[in-house]
Design an enzyme around this catalytic site. Structure first.
Site, PDB file in Angstrom:
ATOM      1  N   GLU A 259      29.926  38.958  30.977  1.00  0.00           N
ATOM      2  CA  GLU A 259      29.083  39.631  31.967  1.00  0.00           C
ATOM      3  C   GLU A 259      28.425  40.836  31.327  1.00  0.00           C
ATOM      4  O   GLU A 259      29.087  41.529  30.546  1.00  0.00           O
ATOM      5  CB  GLU A 259      29.931  40.057  33.179  1.00  0.00           C
ATOM      6  CG  GLU A 259      30.460  38.851  33.931  1.00  0.00           C
ATOM      7  CD  GLU A 259      31.288  39.218  35.170  1.00  0.00           C
ATOM      8  OE1 GLU A 259      31.255  40.387  35.596  1.00  0.00           O
ATOM      9  OE2 GLU A 259      31.965  38.334  35.690  1.00  0.00           O
ATOM     10  N   HIS A 278      28.304  39.090  40.104  1.00  0.00           N
ATOM     11  CA  HIS A 278      29.594  39.752  40.398  1.00  0.00           C
ATOM     12  C   HIS A 278      29.467  40.649  41.638  1.00  0.00           C
ATOM     13  O   HIS A 278      29.684  41.863  41.585  1.00  0.00           O
ATOM     14  CB  HIS A 278      30.063  40.565  39.184  1.00  0.00           C
ATOM     15  CG  HIS A 278      31.551  40.815  39.185  1.00  0.00           C
ATOM     16  ND1 HIS A 278      32.298  40.841  38.039  1.00  0.00           N
ATOM     17  CD2 HIS A 278      32.426  41.055  40.195  1.00  0.00           C
ATOM     18  CE1 HIS A 278      33.576  41.096  38.337  1.00  0.00           C
ATOM     19  NE2 HIS A 278      33.666  41.222  39.650  1.00  0.00           N
TER      20      HIS A 278
HETATM   21  N1  LIG Z   1      34.277  38.636  42.578  1.00  0.00           N
HETATM   22  C1  LIG Z   1      34.754  39.839  42.850  1.00  0.00           C
HETATM   23  O1  LIG Z   1      34.019  40.799  42.931  1.00  0.00           O
HETATM   24  C2  LIG Z   1      36.217  40.013  43.130  1.00  0.00           C
HETATM   25  C3  LIG Z   1      36.634  40.941  44.092  1.00  0.00           C
HETATM   26  C4  LIG Z   1      37.994  41.106  44.316  1.00  0.00           C
HETATM   27  C5  LIG Z   1      38.918  40.365  43.586  1.00  0.00           C
HETATM   28  N2  LIG Z   1      38.476  39.499  42.655  1.00  0.00           N
HETATM   29  C6  LIG Z   1      39.419  38.657  41.904  1.00  0.00           C
HETATM   30  O2  LIG Z   1      39.927  37.642  42.785  1.00  0.00           O
HETATM   31  C7  LIG Z   1      41.185  37.189  42.312  1.00  0.00           C
HETATM   32  C8  LIG Z   1      42.197  37.105  43.458  1.00  0.00           C
HETATM   33  O3  LIG Z   1      42.444  38.393  43.983  1.00  0.00           O
HETATM   34  P1  LIG Z   1      43.577  38.639  45.099  1.00  0.00           P
HETATM   35  O4  LIG Z   1      43.404  40.043  45.542  1.00  0.00           O
HETATM   36  O5  LIG Z   1      43.586  37.547  46.095  1.00  0.00           O
HETATM   37  O6  LIG Z   1      44.865  38.560  44.184  1.00  0.00           O
HETATM   38  P2  LIG Z   1      46.362  38.234  44.637  1.00  0.00           P
HETATM   39  O7  LIG Z   1      47.193  38.779  43.559  1.00  0.00           O
HETATM   40  O8  LIG Z   1      46.611  38.692  46.035  1.00  0.00           O
HETATM   41  O9  LIG Z   1      46.422  36.641  44.621  1.00  0.00           O
HETATM   42  C9  LIG Z   1      46.368  35.866  43.437  1.00  0.00           C
HETATM   43  C10 LIG Z   1      47.181  34.607  43.682  1.00  0.00           C
HETATM   44  O10 LIG Z   1      47.072  33.777  42.538  1.00  0.00           O
HETATM   45  C11 LIG Z   1      48.333  33.135  42.360  1.00  0.00           C
HETATM   46  N3  LIG Z   1      48.439  32.664  40.992  1.00  0.00           N
HETATM   47  C12 LIG Z   1      48.784  33.338  39.861  1.00  0.00           C
HETATM   48  N4  LIG Z   1      48.778  32.522  38.797  1.00  0.00           N
HETATM   49  C13 LIG Z   1      48.417  31.302  39.264  1.00  0.00           C
HETATM   50  C14 LIG Z   1      48.219  30.040  38.648  1.00  0.00           C
HETATM   51  N5  LIG Z   1      48.417  29.872  37.323  1.00  0.00           N
HETATM   52  N6  LIG Z   1      47.836  29.000  39.418  1.00  0.00           N
HETATM   53  C15 LIG Z   1      47.624  29.147  40.755  1.00  0.00           C
HETATM   54  N7  LIG Z   1      47.827  30.320  41.404  1.00  0.00           N
HETATM   55  C16 LIG Z   1      48.195  31.383  40.666  1.00  0.00           C
HETATM   56  C17 LIG Z   1      49.354  34.189  42.709  1.00  0.00           C
HETATM   57  O11 LIG Z   1      50.592  33.631  43.087  1.00  0.00           O
HETATM   58  C18 LIG Z   1      48.683  34.880  43.880  1.00  0.00           C
HETATM   59  O12 LIG Z   1      49.132  34.346  45.108  1.00  0.00           O
HETATM   60  C19 LIG Z   1      41.570  38.159  41.193  1.00  0.00           C
HETATM   61  O13 LIG Z   1      41.238  37.574  39.967  1.00  0.00           O
HETATM   62  C20 LIG Z   1      40.663  39.366  41.431  1.00  0.00           C
HETATM   63  O14 LIG Z   1      40.442  40.118  40.261  1.00  0.00           O
HETATM   64  C21 LIG Z   1      37.144  39.292  42.409  1.00  0.00           C
HETATM   65  O1  LIG Z   2      38.274  43.269  40.594  1.00  0.00           O
HETATM   66  C1  LIG Z   2      37.500  43.622  41.477  1.00  0.00           C
HETATM   67  O2  LIG Z   2      37.792  44.470  42.335  1.00  0.00           O
HETATM   68  C2  LIG Z   2      36.182  42.947  41.585  1.00  0.00           C
HETATM   69  O3  LIG Z   2      35.937  42.131  40.513  1.00  0.00           O
HETATM   70  C3  LIG Z   2      35.039  43.869  41.897  1.00  0.00           C
HETATM   71  O4  LIG Z   2      34.466  44.479  40.775  1.00  0.00           O
HETATM   72  P1  LIG Z   2      33.370  45.648  40.989  1.00  0.00           P
HETATM   73  O5  LIG Z   2      34.082  46.827  41.543  1.00  0.00           O
HETATM   74  O6  LIG Z   2      32.792  45.942  39.657  1.00  0.00           O
HETATM   75  O7  LIG Z   2      32.350  45.142  41.959  1.00  0.00           O
END
Ligand SMILES: NC(=O)c1ccc[n+]([C@@H]2O[C@H](COP(=O)([O-])OP(=O)(O)OC[C@H]3O[C@@H](n4cnc5c(N)ncnc54)[C@H](O)[C@@H]3O)[C@@H](O)[C@H]2O)c1
Ligand SMILES: O=C(O)[C@H](O)COP(=O)(O)O
Length: 526
Positions: A259, A278
């Protein structure tokens, strides 16, 4: 007055909180070199995913006390380097959960109805209704990979839209999945049966390229995949080929292997692909939540108070910490070990405080054991503050017992994990003030320090077996640092514990289990 550097766009609500206790400089878009140059004058750094906080930056930050990530993922921070320098790293584990879940749902619907391309078509002057005949999600099957905070919210909303739900998450209990209306299945079943697949997992060595050509080949031709979790979980080259050859129907991505997304062939694909930059956490509400959550923690740490969502240092009172820190380290190591031995989904953890430990405050020990147990699944998202809640949400029953009469060591800790793949126990104690010893594995007495790479076997106590394992490891160029056998009776069952200098290469564990007399083998990384 303390100084805080804000190096990514953060909501004003967070800046206002920081300004109560510090001078705040907002400097976004800095290069790593510029950051290294200016970081020495700051006590705190507040970032989002746009800043990469490397070891070099951390080492240059001689005044730094805290790094605050206004969001969830701290994969852009060298947490180990920060820990080594005693810098607290905090995040906001829940502030953007709803935003990310809603983005995944929006992607699913936009993909089904070709909204971005239809919109572009009308804006370019066309009135083309034939090219955008979509699909309904009602009664379709949604496969959710990762049923944590975001995955759970997606499940609730998708259920309300009439979708059938499958989930793959090896660390979640069937009860929790049932509560959310999901059928917990193996990954292959999810790949084969889902019309839509949405990923909500952390990026770990196990999840990197989880969706590769092999996985995609198992998906239905009408399947659409959504990734709003982390880049690199999907192999983008394999996805491009599959979409180009129409092996699957579509993909919506918010996160990428690199990214910002550079010159990717995915950009050349038309309505079957949606790409967003993102944006999962980019809602006004989430940005206010994460900014306040993290700014409050930075303020507290600058005032000498503990942080509530520290990724690397427990948010407990300094007096408790001082006394229990070595035992918490022991508990975390044993929790991590027993979790890896148990594998899969742990349903119950027994924490037995023995000897002088039985008279101590138990809660931090239990929390540390749970943090260790959950660290394989949750990585940086589990900390001393949320470990109990995370365990509860995963349906892990915690039973705490005490036995002051056990006097093998001054104080020792025994953990038993019962899970979907069986039951395992470990005991450990402290040698001197803080040296950890594993003193028992599955009721077999041993006396070994934990090490980064370990191999455990359960085998028949018979001549030649140790030599065979040694030669096998040697043939894979794996160096053994130490080895010990524990047994209860001569020529009965025994355990072998090996500390290795190198990680075990792929495939060798299978070879070990084929050795005559070996009943089971486990590799553990601590
Ligand atoms: N796109 C964005 O802007 C954005 C925003 C927020 C979070 N995220 C990402 O989203 C993802 C999920 O976040 P969350 O807050 O729900 O996290 P979380 O920790 O609450 O949930 C993650 C889940 O994945 C499971 N897990 C771990 N390893 C695994 C595997 N090998 N196979 C299947 N399941 C598995 C865990 O048991 C857990 O239940 C993270 O990677 C986070 O960084 C992205
Ligand atoms: O891990 C996170 O909280 C998300 O990927 C969001 O990333 P950002 O704060 O850069 O939007």
């Amino acid at each position: 007055m303390a100084k805080v550097l804000v190096s990514d766009p953060i909501d004003q609500a967070g800046i206002d909180i920081l300004s109560q206790v510090a001078t705040v400089d907002i400097k976004t878009g800095l290069s790593p070199e510029e950051l290294v140059q200016i970081v020495p004058e700051y006590d705190a750094l507040m970032i989002r995913s746009g800043s990469r906080v490397t070891q070099e930056i951390i080492e240059a930050g001689t005044q730094l006390k805290i790094i605050g990530r206004a969001g969830v993922g701290v994969d852009n921070v060298d947490v180990d380097a920060a820990t080594r320098k005693g810098i607290v790293v905090v995040n906001s584990p829940e502030g953007n959960t709803i935003a990310a879940a809603e983005h995944a749902l929006a992607m699913m619907l936009a993909l089904s109805r070709y909204i971005p391309d239809a919109n572009a078509s009308v804006k370019s002057g066309d009135w083309d209704r034939k090219s955008f005949i979509g699909a309904e999600v009602y009664k379709k099957t949604l496969g959710i990979v990762g049923l944590g905070k975001i995955g759970s919210h997606v499940a609730t909303a998708a259920k309300a839209m009439g979708m059938k739900l499958l989930a793959y998450d090896p660390f979640i209990s069937t009860e929790r999945a049932d509560q959310l209306g999901c059928r917990l299945v193996e990954m292959d079943v999810l790949l084969q049966e889902s019309d839509y697949i949405t990923l909500h997992i952390p990026k770990t060595p196990e999840t990197t390229h989880l969706i590769n050509a092999n996985a995609i080949a198992k998906m239905k031709p009408n399947a659409r995949i959504i990734n709003c979790s982390r880049g690199g979980i999907i192999d983008e080259a394999a996805l491009y080929n599959a979409l180009k050859e129409r092996k699957i129907a579509g993909a919506a991505l918010d996160v990428y292997e690199t990214e910002p997304l550079g010159d990717s062939p995915l950009k050349s694909l038309e309505k079957q692909v949606i790409l967003t930059p993102h944006l999962g956490a980019s809602t006004t509400e989430a940005q206010v939540n994460v900014a306040i959550d993290v700014a409050e923690q930075i303020r507290d740490v600058l005032l000498g108070l503990p942080a509530r969502s520290a990724v690397n240092i427990p948010g407990l009172g300094p007096d408790v910490l001082e006394e229990l820190r070595p035992y918490m380290q022991l508990a975390e190591t044993l929790g991590n070990l027993v979790g890896q031995l148990a594998g899969g989904r742990v349903e119950q953890l027994v924490v037995k405080l023995q000897g002088e430990l039985a008279t101590n405050k138990s809660q931090p020990i239990v929390v540390a054991a749970l943090k260790g147990l959950l660290s394989q699944a949750l990585r940086e998202r589990v900390n001393y503050v949320n470990a109990s809640i995370e365990a509860k949400e995963r349906g892990i029953r915690v039973i705490e017992t005490r036995d002051a009469a056990v006097r093998d060591y001054a104080g020792s800790l025994h953990l038993e994990a019962k899970g979907s793949l069986g039951e395992h126990s470990v005991t450990g104690a402290l040698l001197g003030d803080s040296e950890i010893r594993i003193t028992d594995i599955d009721e077999f007495p041993v006396n070994v320090p934990p090490s980064k790479h370990m191999l455990f076997t359960l085998h028949r106590d018979m001549p030649g077996i140790i030599g065979k394992i040694g030669s096998l490891l040697g043939s894979f160029n794996v160096n053994i640092a130490s080895m010990q056998v524990g047994r209860k009776i001569v020529r009965g069952d025994a355990v072998m514990v090996l500390s290795l200098d190198d990680p075990l290469p792929d495939g060798i564990l299978d070879e070990i289990t084929k050795v005559s007399g070996i009943r089971d083998a486990y590799t553990v990384t601590l």
